[in-house]
Design a protein around this motif. Structure first.
Motif: not given
Length: 499
Positions: A7-15, A20-27, A51-58
């Motif tokens: 649930s990664i969300t990154k906003s810059y003001g109104s942009v 709500n991005v989901h991404f995974s990686l296996r070994k 290099m950036e902090s997400p607005t929300s997500g883990e």
């Protein structure tokens, strides 16, 4: 699962760059991340690399939440990143670049022999041999890419992010890199690969995630998809097949005769180069980077004064003339390095668009702000340039969107002659379709184009005639209608064309 981004969300003001991005990686997996320019790929990876902090997500590693507030945090968690533009010190040796930040010491000093030994050990372990004592400035781009990967491996990375890793490599270097990535994955390293080159993605990836407008439009197993399906997920439509009409060669626009440029040593950079470009044709120049293409471009555009020979543009002798004078004779130029030659990074989108167009938008020495904004705004719409506003500084545009701005600006000059050097470097498939169409339109409208590209598919698709450069000379000329990649590759390597 080795890595989870939930649930990664990154906003810059109104942009909103990521929504709500989901991404995974296996070994041991190679997971490709693709999408149009400005789709949010690099932002997502900048978040993963601290290099950036997400607005929300883990973010979770091995099932445990982690906080990545800086690249140093990412490195501590065994995450490394090789950036699109290499971050190496040219005057340092390969070994010095690889161990930087973790230098072996001898007493109070730097132990260069230990650094070289560690570099050799890494190279042998991962099948990426390098000369530890060689300076980076003397290395090919392919070798520099290898150094960057060895550097993150030396840092202990288990997850390696590669941002457009093949953008500046030759076909042979691309093949070598893809083999190296597969080999490292087989040893348990996990890769996230950002790329616009879908054919390469299909060769190397296990899974592929597609972003469009900051959202995931699909995650698929590579074996279950194809280039056409991925393109549709990326741009939201089917791509249009662009056909090339028969050339109707007219009068000569560019004539280059016996052009030579001496190097610092005994070896000449250009040796007795002669060719021409006429109205209504695209002449493509292929060659491995460093074989004189840059010096040829710079000589024609006025950035470099040749030592011998003549350059004529529309019957005007422009040999050694200033840049402004040559452009006034009818030259536009899409440069090979957009950052060094194409834009002022601290200037706005509008200001960068104005370059070369100022005279058309002034009256009594006063610029028409509304006219300029209207012009640049039309380019933004026509080329799909993603920018917060026309007042956004160029440095905040993605590389692909910056490329589209430069291409739009130079094509809008409507000059008789255009140098198009790497015109689609770093752009997505949708933008490539637009740029290729615009170049062919210019050619069909009687424009003369000199196309320099490291992409053989692009050379074959757009060119009427193909010249191949090798060691500062024209190694051969081919008719594009019958030329093959094998013939061009052979000439690029110094062989002779067959068939």
């Amino acid at each position: 699962m080795l890595l989870q981004m939930d649930s990664i969300t990154k906003s810059y003001g109104s942009v909103t760059a990521n929504s709500n991005v989901h991404f995974s990686l296996r070994k041991g997996e190679i997971h490709a991340l693709v999408g149009e320019n400005g789709a949010g790929k690099t932002t997502l990876m900048r978040i993963l690399y601290g290099m950036e902090s997400p607005t929300s997500g883990e973010i979770q590693l091995n099932g445990k939440p982690v906080s990545l507030g800086s690249p140093a945090d990412a490195i501590k968690h065994k995450i490394g990143m090789v950036h699109q533009h290499f971050m190496l010190f040219p005057t340092f040796t390969i070994a010095e670049n690889i161990v930087i930040g973790r230098e072996p010491s001898k007493g109070v000093g730097f132990d260069r022999k230990a650094a070289a030994a560690e570099t050799e050990r890494l190279g042998k372990q991962y099948g990426m041999l390098v000369d530890p004592w060689k300076k980076v400035a003397e290395c090919s781009l392919g070798m520099q890419q290898r150094v960057e990967i060895l550097k993150v491996l030396h840092q202990g990375a288990e997850v390696i992010i590669l941002d457009e890793p093949t953008g500046v490599l030759t076909p042979l270097e691309v093949k070598e890199l893809l083999i190296a990535i597969k080999g490292l994955a087989a040893q348990g390293k996990s890769f996230i690969l950002i790329s616009h080159k879908l054919q390469e993605i299909m060769e190397v990836a296990d899974r592929i995630t597609v972003l469009r407008d900051g959202k995931v439009t699909g995650t698929v197993e590579a074996k279950d998809t194809n280039v056409e399906d991925l393109s549709r997920l990326m741009v939201g439509r089917d791509l249009v097949h662009i056909s090339r009409n028969e050339t109707n060669r007219g009068k000569l626009v560019l004539e280059v005769s016996n052009l030579s440029v001496n190097g610092a040593g005994a070896k000449a950079l250009l040796r007795e180069i002669s060719f021409d470009v006429a109205e209504g044709e695209i002449v493509g120049i292929a060659g491995i980077s460093g074989n004189g293409q840059s010096e040829l471009i710079q000589s024609i555009s006025g950035l470099l004064k040749p030592d011998k020979g003549m350059i004529k543009l529309l019957d005007h002798d422009v040999t050694g003339a200033p840049v402004g004078a040559i452009r006034a004779c009818g030259l536009a130029h899409i440069p090979e390095d957009r950052y060094q030659w194409g834009v002022a990074k601290d200037a706005t989108v509008t200001e960068n668009g104005l370059m070369g167009h100022a005279r058309k938008h002034q009256k009594y020495g006063v610029l028409s702000g509304s006219g300029i904004r209207r012009m640049v705004g039309e380019w933004v719409t026509r080329f799909g340039i993603k920018t917060g506003s026309l007042s956004t500084k160029a440095q905040f545009l993605s590389g692909g969107n910056l490329q589209k701005l430069i291409v739009a600006r130079e094509l809008a000059q409507k000059t008789p002659f255009l140098i198009a050097a790497e015109p689609t470097r770093g752009v997505d498939v949708g933008a490539m379709e637009i740029i290729h169409g615009e170049l062919l339109n210019k050619r069909d409208e009687r424009g003369a184009i000199l196309l320099i590209s490291s992409e053989l598919t692009e050379i074959l698709k757009l060119s009427d005639r193909i010249l191949v450069m090798y060691e500062g000379q024209i190694a051969g000329e081919l008719d594009a209608s019958s030329a093959t990649e094998e013939q061009i590759s052979l000439l690029m390597a110094g062989g002779k064309a067959v068939g």
